[in-house]
Write an enzyme that holds these catalytic residues in place. Structure first.
Site, PDB file in Angstrom:
ATOM      1  N   CYS A   1      90.164  31.106  45.261  1.00 11.54           N
ATOM      2  CA  CYS A   1      90.991  30.140  44.543  1.00 11.54           C
ATOM      3  C   CYS A   1      91.982  29.439  45.469  1.00 11.54           C
ATOM      4  CB  CYS A   1      91.700  30.830  43.386  1.00 11.54           C
ATOM      5  SG  CYS A   1      92.518  29.689  42.237  1.00 11.54           S
TER       6      CYS A   1
ATOM      7  N   GLU B   1      84.914  32.862  41.285  1.00 10.22           N
ATOM      8  CA  GLU B   1      86.004  33.815  41.129  1.00 10.22           C
ATOM      9  C   GLU B   1      85.958  34.451  39.738  1.00 10.22           C
ATOM     10  OE1 GLU B   1      90.928  33.663  41.088  1.00 10.22           O
ATOM     11  OE2 GLU B   1      89.733  31.842  40.801  1.00 10.22           O
TER      12      GLU B   1
ATOM     13  N   LYS C   1      91.912  39.552  47.312  1.00  7.28           N
ATOM     14  CA  LYS C   1      92.693  38.337  47.555  1.00  7.28           C
ATOM     15  C   LYS C   1      94.066  38.667  48.119  1.00  7.28           C
ATOM     16  CE  LYS C   1      94.215  34.058  45.336  1.00  7.28           C
ATOM     17  NZ  LYS C   1      94.390  33.330  44.070  1.00  7.28           N
TER      18      LYS C   1
END
Length: 532
Positions: free
Chosen positions: A397, A284, A347
């Site tokens: 994440c 990430e 995301k």
């Protein structure tokens, strides 16, 4: 008879007047055992007995208030042990005084403890009419689900996650998800306390039934694992290289370290190239710049896919201009072996006070927590990245701990999961290991291979049975080379989701109505003692 009832009531009031030291110690012991059921300090085996002290402490009480207090004690001890790392994060990267960091961590622990508090109070409320072995697991699952989704949700280390290394038990997750594992653990705890407390034939019969259930789950795990191996036996393998750059968070966004950061990832990739047509994965926000901005660094990153002739997934921030504002995203790019952008995922599930800032005007100091990142905009959905005829679901994440995200990818036709994360925020606490333990379940629930790239670890390859094929330690510069397969295996959980939770919620409503109704009948009987 009325005299006996009055004496019993008097004795009950005396026994419920205050908490005993023994009860407090037992509740705290459950908190310790729950905390020690999770990594990095404990063992999942402890989870199977962790609730026994709490259940014993409330066994002799009919006071809802005592149940709430004892459950709260258990919750506080457990959650302070589990999320102490919150203090580390806000002090080191939010630049807050340590006492503020401790207070914030304790406030979150208090909130999470409410669910265990309600659990123990609920056990007392249901106990006169509903057997503990039935009420406890059903109630626990409902409350755990609530914790996972209410107020944006915080499903961090739900009880079932403690079993991530128990390779046969966790196979049941492809039917009932992690909540199904939690159900089994609480069922065993409840059955054990019944046997310990009563030791009658009925309780031993119950324990035998529970043993048969666990044996059945284990049998399913063994057979299902073998079945998965057989189903994937002739599926072609794809070579993958996972790059763990171990970039210090303190210098990650420093412009003077941009070249060094890119060089570290580039050199590790070239030294650990997969075979042509393979897959390289960086973590990430591995890039300390926006990849969409043309320039020297963009060309150096693009050259990795060209030189290795591999598909390439990496994390980078990105942005879109509109008339009113600029929207920033936490993104993952997919490059082809020809260096072309074949897809970008933004995301979807952002972390409050980490990636977006609710109540910014009320708590201005929270802005410090997003230094170097900005206030991100959520992506539009869980859409897989397409690599030729294959689809890859990317979990960025925190999304790695969300069963719903992996299920959405499955429905969209994904055949492989890639989890990219930057756990440098956590330091050398237990949080990186806890974070990884939850991600393991996404492989079992979907029967996908899971490729995990973390800036400072834990990076790993997890197969569709939940076994950790390869992994790294934290805070080391490393690379993993391994092989994965694209899977199309269907699962009940991926198709239907948390059916068990729905059943448990309906049962709790039924239990509640049943107990209230019976109490009403008893009150009527007491008004007409002649009925006896």
């Amino acid at each position: 008879m009325a005299k006996n009832i009055l004496q019993a009531k008097k004795q009950q009031l005396l026994s419920n007047k205050s908490l005993t030291l023994e009860a407090i110690v037992l509740a705290a012991a459950s908190g310790v055992l729950l905390f020690l059921s999770f990594p990095k300090y404990g063992s999942g085996l402890l989870a199977w007995i962790a609730l026994i002290p709490l259940l014993w402490a409330i066994r002799g009480s009919s006071s809802i208030r005592q149940g709430l207090l004892l459950g709260f004690i258990t919750g506080m001890v457990c959650h302070v042990g589990l999320i102490y790392w919150i203090t580390y994060v806000v002090v080191n990267y939010g630049y807050l005084p340590i006492y503020v960091g401790i207070v914030l961590m304790l406030l979150l622990a208090c909130y999470l403890s409410i669910y265990i508090s309600l659990f123990s109070a609920g056990v007392i409320f249901f106990r006169p009419r509903i057997p503990l072995w039935l009420a406890a697991p059903v109630l626990w699952v409902c409350l755990e689900y609530g914790k996972s989704y209410l107020l944006t949700g915080f499903p961090w280390e739900n009880l079932g996650y403690s079993q991530y290394l128990n390779k046969y038990i966790i196979q049941f997750a492809d039917i009932a998800g992690v909540f199904g594992i939690s159900f089994l653990i609480v069922l065993v705890n409840a059955a054990l306390i019944e046997v310990i407390g009563k030791k009658t034939r009925k309780e031993f019969t119950l324990s035998a039934a529970v043993i048969l259930i666990i044996a059945g789950v284990l049998f399913y795990g063994v057979k299902r694992s073998a079945q998965i191996d057989l189903m994937l036996k002739n599926v072609p393998k794809t070579e993958v290289s996972i790059i763990q750059g171990n970039i210090d968070q303190a210098i990650k966004w420093n412009d003077s370290f941009q070249k060094k950061t890119v060089d570290i990832y580039k050199n590790l990739s070239l030294q650990n190239m997969p075979s042509p047509g393979g897959l390289i994965v960086w973590p990430e926000t591995a890039l300390p710049f926006d990849y969409q901005d043309a320039g020297q660094f963009q060309e150096e990153v693009r050259a990795v896919s060209l030189k290795t002739k591999s598909w390439f997934i990496f994390g980078s921030t990105s942005y879109e201009n509109s008339k009113e504002k600029i929207d920033y995203y936490n993104s993952a790019y997919l490059l082809s072996p020809e260096g072309e952008i074949k897809g970008k995922y933004n995301k979807v599930h952002l972390v409050p006070y980490g990636e977006f800032v609710p109540l910014r005007t009320v708590f201005p100091f929270i802005n410090k927590l997003t230094a170097g990142m900005g206030d991100f905009t959520a992506g539009s959905g869980y859409y897989p990245l397409t690599r030729g005829d294959k689809k890859i679901g990317v979990l960025i994440c925190y999304e790695g701990i969300l069963p719903s995200a992996a299920r959405e990818y499955k429905k969209e036709g994904a055949q492989l999961l890639v989890n990219i994360t930057n756990d440098a925020w956590f330091g050398a606490t237990s949080a990186p290991f806890q974070h990884f333990s939850m991600a393991v379940f996404r492989a079992v629930e979907t029967r996908f291979y899971l490729v995990r790239a973390a800036n400072t670890g834990v990076s790993a390859i997890v197969d569709p049975r939940g076994e950790i094929v390869a992994g790294t330690n934290i805070f080391e510069r490393a690379a993993i080379k391994g092989k994965v397969k694209y899977s199309n295996i269907q699962t009940i959980y991926a198709e239907y989701g948390d059916i068990l939770v729905l059943v448990c919620c309906l049962l709790v409503l039924f239990f509640f109505a049943f107990v209230i109704l019976k109490k009403g009948e008893n009150n009527v009987d007491r008004k007409h003692p002649g009925n006896d």
